[in-house]
Scaffold this active site. Structure first.
Site, mmCIF file in Angstrom:
data_model
loop_
_atom_site.group_PDB
_atom_site.id
_atom_site.type_symbol
_atom_site.label_atom_id
_atom_site.label_comp_id
_atom_site.label_asym_id
_atom_site.label_seq_id
_atom_site.Cartn_x
_atom_site.Cartn_y
_atom_site.Cartn_z
ATOM 1 N N SER A 190 0.156 -1.416 -4.708
ATOM 2 C CA SER A 190 -0.992 -1.734 -3.870
ATOM 3 C C SER A 190 -1.595 -3.076 -4.286
ATOM 4 O O SER A 190 -0.914 -4.094 -4.255
ATOM 5 C CB SER A 190 -2.009 -0.593 -3.935
ATOM 6 O OG SER A 190 -3.003 -0.728 -2.952
ATOM 7 N N ASP A 264 2.546 5.447 4.965
ATOM 8 C CA ASP A 264 1.350 4.942 4.286
ATOM 9 C C ASP A 264 0.192 4.912 5.275
ATOM 10 O O ASP A 264 0.229 4.222 6.297
ATOM 11 C CB ASP A 264 1.621 3.536 3.747
ATOM 12 C CG ASP A 264 0.537 3.040 2.802
ATOM 13 O OD1 ASP A 264 -0.635 3.416 2.991
ATOM 14 O OD2 ASP A 264 0.866 2.273 1.893
ATOM 15 N N HIS A 310 0.635 6.352 0.919
ATOM 16 C CA HIS A 310 0.172 5.295 0.029
ATOM 17 C C HIS A 310 0.189 5.742 -1.435
ATOM 18 O O HIS A 310 0.471 4.938 -2.322
ATOM 19 C CB HIS A 310 -1.248 4.860 0.409
ATOM 20 C CG HIS A 310 -1.688 3.613 -0.279
ATOM 21 N ND1 HIS A 310 -1.167 2.373 0.031
ATOM 22 C CD2 HIS A 310 -2.579 3.398 -1.285
ATOM 23 C CE1 HIS A 310 -1.727 1.447 -0.736
ATOM 24 N NE2 HIS A 310 -2.581 2.050 -1.553
#
Length: 342
Positions: A190, A264, A310
């Site tokens: 991320s 995600d 995610h």
């Protein structure tokens, strides 16, 4: 293989905040308050005090590493140097051919060093299950970076601050008599992917490879996807993390593995696909007849995991096999560029 995978329950502490934060990134566009929402270092509760797990809780040897940044901040990180004794003391440790013929120092310098840059929620201690895979399965030295304002590190997080933190970690490795001799691999999840790209773009000759998971082209460009109604106000986001503009500064000879969770829910898969396109163009050369690729330069791989969200792409089947294969093949001089969907 199952023994290497971090459980969702164990990993949840470090990933829960990511969902809470990115879903409210629109509120973070309030110019003076967005740092507190983009970098929720105190969430989950205890992440800045008592809830900072240590590797020894996972039966991993480690060193508490304090790094002083150029602006006077103390970062409290974890360093997991390799040891040839692991094969004898940890049944899960992968044996390395010839390790018995080397001294401890020689063995450390013969192994890759992975620098872990985590996502914006939780702290580096919440990612120890991931470090364990690099450490035991791939037998890498591992530096777990604790950003300023995270865990027990001093200071307050910001884009400029995290850039300084990343540079401080790299400078430590390149000045160390042992780790400076090892290939340095950046692993970023991320926002940690953005940190990795930025660091590699500013130190192109010092980074051996990058592994990027579920990261974005830039924070302002993420706003219209995450919160469409606030898209017109994305210009208020002063934390840029403009990875798309920095990838071209990374040499085409630097291998990059990109791991994208198609499901995600926070960073749309289009961001990783757009970054992949930029990565794949690193070897372009302009000619009178148009554009041609510099053959033999591109060394990148893009993989999609259909069920990967995610926060759980790292536990999808095939994820760690892909990472392990990538690390093992870094010495292969043959060019490799492919796209795979799982």
């Amino acid at each position: 293989m199952a023994g290497f995978l971090p459980s969702l329950e164990t990993f949840a502490k470090g990933t829960l905040a990511t969902a809470a934060t990115l879903s409210t990134v629109g509120a973070g566009l309030l110019y003076y308050g967005q740092n507190y929402l983009i970098y929720p270092s105190a969430f989950p509760p205890g992440s800045r005090t008592e809830d900072v797990p240590v590797p020894s809780a996972y039966n991993l040897p480690y060193e508490d590493l304090e790094l002083k940044t150029s602006d006077g901040i103390t970062l409290r990180c974890y360093m997991l140097p390799q040891s040839k004794q692991l094969s004898k003391t940890h049944t899960a440790a992968t044996p390395v051919p010839g390790e018995d013929d080397q001294s401890e120092d020689e063995f450390i310098t013969s192994r890759p060093t992975v620098v872990m840059f985590h996502g914006n929620g939780g702290n580096h201690g919440h990612r120890i299950p991931l470090a364990k895979v690099f450490y035991l399965r791939m037998r890498c030295n591992v530096l777990m970076v604790s950003y300023r304002g995270y865990g027990l590190s001093e200071g307050s997080p910001s884009e400029k601050g995290l850039q300084i933190d990343a540079q401080t970690a790299l400078d430590y490795l390149t000045s160390n008599p042992y780790f400076s001799k090892t290939p340095i691999i950046l692993y970023g999840q991320s926002i940690g992917g953005a940190v990795s790209i930025d660091l590699a773009s500013r130190n192109p000759s010092k980074i051996a490879a990058l592994i990027l998971e579920n990261t974005f082209t830039s924070l302002p460009s993420l706003v219209p996807h995450a919160l469409p109604l606030l898209g017109p106000f994305s210009f208020l986001c002063h934390q840029k993390w403009d990875s798309a503009s920095k990838v071209p500064l990374i040499p085409a000879t630097t291998p990059i593995l990109m791991l994208s969770g198609v499901a995600d829910e926070l960073v749309p898969k289009e961001h990783m696909r757009a970054l992949w396109e930029v990565v794949a163009r690193r070897g372009e050369t302009k000619t009178a007849g148009g554009v041609e690729f510099s053959k033999g330069l591109e060394r990148a791989k893009y993989m999609e995991f259909e069920l990967g969200g995610h926060n759980d792409t790292c536990v999808q089947p095939g994820y760690w096999t892909a990472v392990a294969d990538f690390v093992a093949e870094l010495g292969d001089k043959q060019p490799e560029q492919s796209e795979t969907k799982l």
